[in-house]
Design an enzyme around this catalytic site. Structure first.
Site, PDB file in Angstrom:
ATOM      1  CG  ASP A  45      -0.382  -0.122   2.521  1.00  0.00           C
ATOM      2  OD1 ASP A  45       0.869  -0.090   2.621  1.00  0.00           O
ATOM      3  OD2 ASP A  45      -1.133  -0.266   3.502  1.00  0.00           O
ATOM      4  CB  SER A  46       4.575   1.611  -0.211  1.00  0.00           C
ATOM      5  OG  SER A  46       4.708   0.460  -1.038  1.00  0.00           O
ATOM      6  CG  ASP A  84       0.663  -4.149   2.043  1.00  0.00           C
ATOM      7  OD1 ASP A  84       0.958  -5.050   2.844  1.00  0.00           O
ATOM      8  OD2 ASP A  84       1.363  -3.132   1.882  1.00  0.00           O
ATOM      9  CD  GLU A 114       0.320  -1.679   8.081  1.00  0.00           C
ATOM     10  OE1 GLU A 114      -0.069  -0.882   8.961  1.00  0.00           O
ATOM     11  OE2 GLU A 114       0.824  -1.317   7.005  1.00  0.00           O
ATOM     12  CD  GLU A 181       7.762  -0.107   7.759  1.00  0.00           C
ATOM     13  OE1 GLU A 181       7.944   1.018   7.245  1.00  0.00           O
ATOM     14  OE2 GLU A 181       6.776  -0.822   7.488  1.00  0.00           O
TER      15      GLU A 181
END
Length: 264
Positions: A45-46, A84, A114, A181
């Site tokens: 999703d970056s 993602d 996440e 991360e």
């Protein structure tokens, strides 16, 4: 070329061989990365930040990720394709299953979520329905407003202990991969040692089972800034293919990340 599978990634961890990973968003770059024998391609999703010019990842939709997943899948023959689950796309079990199905149908081999132990039931439900899951701990960009910005996580002893507990909970729930991360090097090692599943780091030090970078950072072309944990391989090589080759070589050898790209 033998196709990379989750069992293959687990075998790499067992053998002590580092896993190389990059983000990808289209068929052309996916094909180039695949031809250099990258192990994992993530449709992150970056894309909201590096493709759409957003300030964070929150505006990205399932349809956005599915579109780019289809493109990446068309360019990929060997690499393991991970997609993602965007912000709030797994808020309820029904939404989770429906959205994960869209990404799997688009060509993903696994979806990434996440969050910590609270995701246990969600992960178990996905596994029961045939959807492999990758967890994501540490700096979770979808929680950027809760964290108050993009900050290193787990520096306090209590935070580090909770992160290890969350990682173990995700593994117990059925997650078969973990992205970690922006955490201190020692915590990256502790999590990787505690889990039997592969741990892929980004800003988590050299002791994780593999490394991932956003492709735009690796090429030094990100619009905003170069993260501390990244490295401009295009600047060093002057050629995109050679840049990818050098990145993979340095991941495999353990040369990347160096202390200058890690957090203490």
């Amino acid at each position: 070329m033998k196709k990379v599978t989750i069992s293959g990634l687990q075998a790499l961890k067992a053998a002590g061989t580092k896993i190389s990973a990059l983000t990808a968003y289209d068929a052309s770059f996916a094909k180039m990365f695949d031809e250099q024998h990258i192990d994992v391609l993530l449709i992150g999703d970056s894309l909201g930040m590096v493709l759409q010019g957003q300030d964070d990842t929150l505006p990205v939709t399932v349809e956005d990720v599915a579109y780019h997943t289809r493109a990446v899948r068309r360019g990929t023959s060997r690499a393991f394709v991970l997609a993602d689950m965007p912000f709030m796309s797994y808020a309820t079990p029904a939404e989770t299953y429906q959205n994960a199905a869209k990404l799997m149908a688009a060509g993903a081999s696994m979806v990434k979520l996440e969050g910590g132990a609270w995701l246990g039931e969600t992960i178990s439900g996905l596994i029961e329905r045939g959807v492999p899951v990758c967890g994501h701990l540490g700096l979770t960009p979808q929680s950027v407003h809760v964290f108050g910005g993009f900050k290193v996580q787990g520096r306090e002893e209590s935070q580090a202990a909770k992160l290890v507990e969350d990682a173990l909970a995700l593994e117990r729930a059925g997650a078969q991969l973990l992205v970690l991360e922006c955490v201190p090097t020692a915590l990256g090692k502790a999590v990787s040692d505690a889990l039997t599943i592969p741990v892929i780091g980004i800003g988590a030090g050299p002791h994780t089972d593999g490394q991932i970078l956003v492709m735009h950072d690796m090429f030094g072309i990100s619009a905003n800034y170069m993260p501390k944990f990244s490295k401009n391989y295009l600047l060093e090589t002057g050629d995109m293919r050679q840049a990818v080759q050098k990145y993979i070589e340095e991941v495999k050898s353990g040369a990347f990340p160096a202390p200058s790209q890690s957090f203490e």
